[in-house]
Design an enzyme around this catalytic site. Sequence first.
Site, PDB file in Angstrom:
ATOM      1  N   HIS A  20       0.850  -1.180   0.000  1.00  0.00           N
ATOM      2  CA  HIS A  20       0.000   0.000   0.000  1.00  0.00           C
ATOM      3  C   HIS A  20       0.884   1.227   0.000  1.00  0.00           C
ATOM      4  CE1 HIS A  20      -3.824  -1.958   0.528  1.00  0.00           C
ATOM      5  NE2 HIS A  20      -3.310  -2.717   1.475  1.00  0.00           N
ATOM      6  N   CYS A  59      -0.543   2.151  -4.948  1.00  0.00           N
ATOM      7  CA  CYS A  59      -1.282   3.342  -5.368  1.00  0.00           C
ATOM      8  C   CYS A  59      -0.306   4.504  -5.442  1.00  0.00           C
ATOM      9  CB  CYS A  59      -2.368   3.675  -4.335  1.00  0.00           C
ATOM     10  SG  CYS A  59      -3.576   2.374  -4.129  1.00  0.00           S
TER      11      CYS A  59
END
Lengths: 384, 635
Positions: free
Chosen positions: A146, A188
């Site tokens: 992440h 991301c």
Amino acid sequence: MKILMLVMLLCYSFASSSGDTTIHTNNWAVLVCTSRFWFNYRHMANTLSLYRTVKRLGIPDERIILMLADDMACNARNEYPAQVFNNENHKLNLYGDNVEVDYRGYEVTVENFLRVLTGRHENAVPRSKRLLSDEGSHILLYMTGHGGDEFLKFQDAEELQSHDLADAVKQMKEKRRFKELMIMVDTCQAATLFNQLQSPGVLAIGSSLKGENSYSHHLDSDIGVSVVDRFTYYTLAFFERLNIYDNASLNSLFRSYDPKLLMSTAYYRTDLYQPHLVEVPVTNFFGSVMETIHTNSAYKAFSSKTSNSKINSEMPLNQLSEDDELQKANIPNDELKTEKQKCPYTQMRVDLQEKLEKLENVDTVVNLSIAVMFIVVMVSSSLL
Amino acid sequence: MAGEKRNREEEEVKTDDGSPKIKPRPIVRLGIFLIAHSPVFSVVFSAAGILALLLLPLLAKNTYISENALMPGSARSMLSNRDVSAGSKLVKDIKNFRLSHEGQGVEVQKLIGEYMSEMGAEVYYQKFHPEGNQFHPLHFFSGPDSYTLLDNVSCASYGVNVAGIIRAPRGDGKESIVLASDLLKCGELNTADNFRRAGTVAAALVLKVDGRSERFEDTLSIYAEASNGQMPNLDLINVVNYLAVHRQGFYVRVEKVVSLLSSSWLKIIGEIFEAVGKLAHTLNPDWNFGIPAADYLEGSATLASSLYSQALGIPTGPHGAFRDYQVDAITLKVSPRFPPDSKTRQHDFFLRGARLLEGTIRSVNNLLEKFHQSFFLYLLTSPSKFISVGVYMIAFALLVAPLPMVAASLYIDGCKALTNSTLNPAGNFKSWKWLDAAKQVFALHLLGFIVTLLPYFICQIPGQHSPRNRSIMWGTTSSSLLFITFATIPGCSPFSSRLHGTNWAVVKSVTISAAFIGLCLMSIINFATAEIGALLLVPTCLMAQPIKPALRSRKIKSLLGAFCSMVLLTIGFPVMFFAISKELLGEGLVGLSLGGEFWTWLESLWAWKSATYLYIGMVHLPCWLLCLCILFHPS
């Protein structure tokens, strides 16, 4: 004047000792999965898929550092114990017999990661946990988990910031721990992670731009989690078509990413990387350098060119007329050809270096050259 | 330069003595301004509080799964038709067993135990004695203890629970699913304290299958409130709601106050809000807070039910027993669409219900330890809409805000009146004037405390008394104690002469302060009780004024004020309020007298260790008595 220029040129070539002259000798891979918890199964699957690819294309376990933050294969929630899949067809078990994890569980921290990159370990750290690269190494650094704007989350507890990464890479460059470095990030806003990089010889690709998310590919309803991310899925789709001897270029890999399929823009940065992407084969990073020289005779000292031509004539007799074997036989020829196609200037310099290395007494050469310089200066000044 | 400025300020403001006075800080000035105009501000704040309460259904947000790990519905169900057939067979066997063995309830557990061990679970039988309804004041705050084995149990025999433990095949030794069946004698719930020894329980689901649904689809009713207004983590409700609606096609509902759905004034308010919302939307497209009047009506009915259930402090289902052990639990009541005689419908219903359970368990299994991400303090306006504590606290804060202001202004007025009057030459010290009033207030609070404890002693009286008799005993004892208090403590009662009586303004001020403290303390323990209590207590306290001067003056305004206070006081009496709320909820008085029902209701409150009981006795009753005293003050 011309002699002066020539002499200056020679001296410059002596003085300069840049990395352009080092030969690419080995490939390393550092594969990092930074997420733990069951619902981050896909990050583990991403990393293990890259691990499998990189091993299949030739990098051995000694030169792979695999960091997995959690254990999905033996998680009690895993319906298929000791198996990790990256596709719901369950065809490929990524967690087979010979997976060697170097940093596992809570050992995957930002500190350990930076120690691996910079090589600054405690004394007791075993060799299998060290990145023992040298100045001829090409390193593939793959990170998934992440992430966000200029950071990557490690284990839900800490972050790796883009300037930390840039600092580590700079240290690596100064200590000559790599010849070329390729960073591949699947998180991301991945492209923000290499915003601060400045060292030459670094190529970086991220799965999404700032402000974009990277999405998972599909949900496996048997296991109950998403099993792979889109960027890695399409990367693997590219690599599954290759084998160890293919010379597909990096450019073809980067062009294969379709923003519509990825649902994000795969952004790559080539300003710090000199060679043209069209000319760099993917096996420069994802595979392994292997200059295999087939020979029938053993232990004889020979020159590569003559023996290769001999082999070329012999090979067609021995082979079983399979297509890939023909291709294998053609490889020494290809390598020869590529050798000849190299830049003549670098070839000349390489020859010169080899000749110099054979010299026994360097001091006399240096003194001689200084004397020659002095004479030339005197002569030219007298002429003027 | 600063010194000159300060000097100038000091010269501007001078007191009567002529000494220089520094201008107070802005916040102090604001406070003084508010206190000076306290009547206006108290009305404004109270009205704003009530308006905020009415606005709450508009402010409800959609629920969402806060915990990323849950991923409800991501795994395919592994339940097959064969499993459902096995379940149907069990039901049939139990029915046949019951028919053939009338009156021998203990044997059914053995049958269930056999089925469980066939499934692979470890079966345990647990004997228990049902707890009697004994109110023990010393043990009010502790959990159920094992010592509640009483000699004179109301039931002749014991009950047996059967529990099965299915251990995880590949996990820690502690990971397991515990199945327990709730077949009891005497119809009472056993608060199983064996769960205390189990370790961390992630969640508990109590399943009930009930008669027939009122709608044309299978209905799932969710009951979430536990004792003392505690709620399970909202994520548990979200998971069940998501799976039921989007995967299994159930219609999910939560309890509503049905009588409110047909109330006209609420409809009017809903239409007003809708109109205002539309107007705001035309002014600025971003302002989209209007909802249709029908939704508002439904939302407020659900909100009222949620608030009331939380306020009572009694769990709405068997899941309440779990909350004492910090286990998130809900009760699911599934009602099939068709009567359960039709075979295929029954099979389909079982399949869907079982898949819902399986999905929930699988989702909760993904958690690492317990629910901790989502809200614990919330009110539901629909199965998929909630109001969090940060929003509903505002209504309470607005309602309660005028109390300190009015208390301060009344105190100042009262002190002024006392210094001006020549009746009390002795007590010239300003700060001691409130002591007399404080004595009165304290005495009545002590009385309230004693009245709270009385039922324990009443229950100790030997012999079987009906609830009606018990309530009569209680009432008479409390009234006699009240009269004794009035007689013994001088200056306390409304019947004493003016000489001994204190100024009513000071009494009111101390009453309001006591009410304020009580309400704030209660809001921490059980917010809903505090909210409903504030709705009752704040207007009563604020409007309490002596009637005698109003009757004497015969002005319309003062007469009206007196009338309002009388009405509020009547409603405020606990028994009256109980009767009114029963009517509103549509339950009505069943057959017993009002006193008997009230006693029974209170018994249930203290059986569940509900703090509402303490609130009624120690905050509401004394303040009500004090308002009564103020109303009949002889001045």
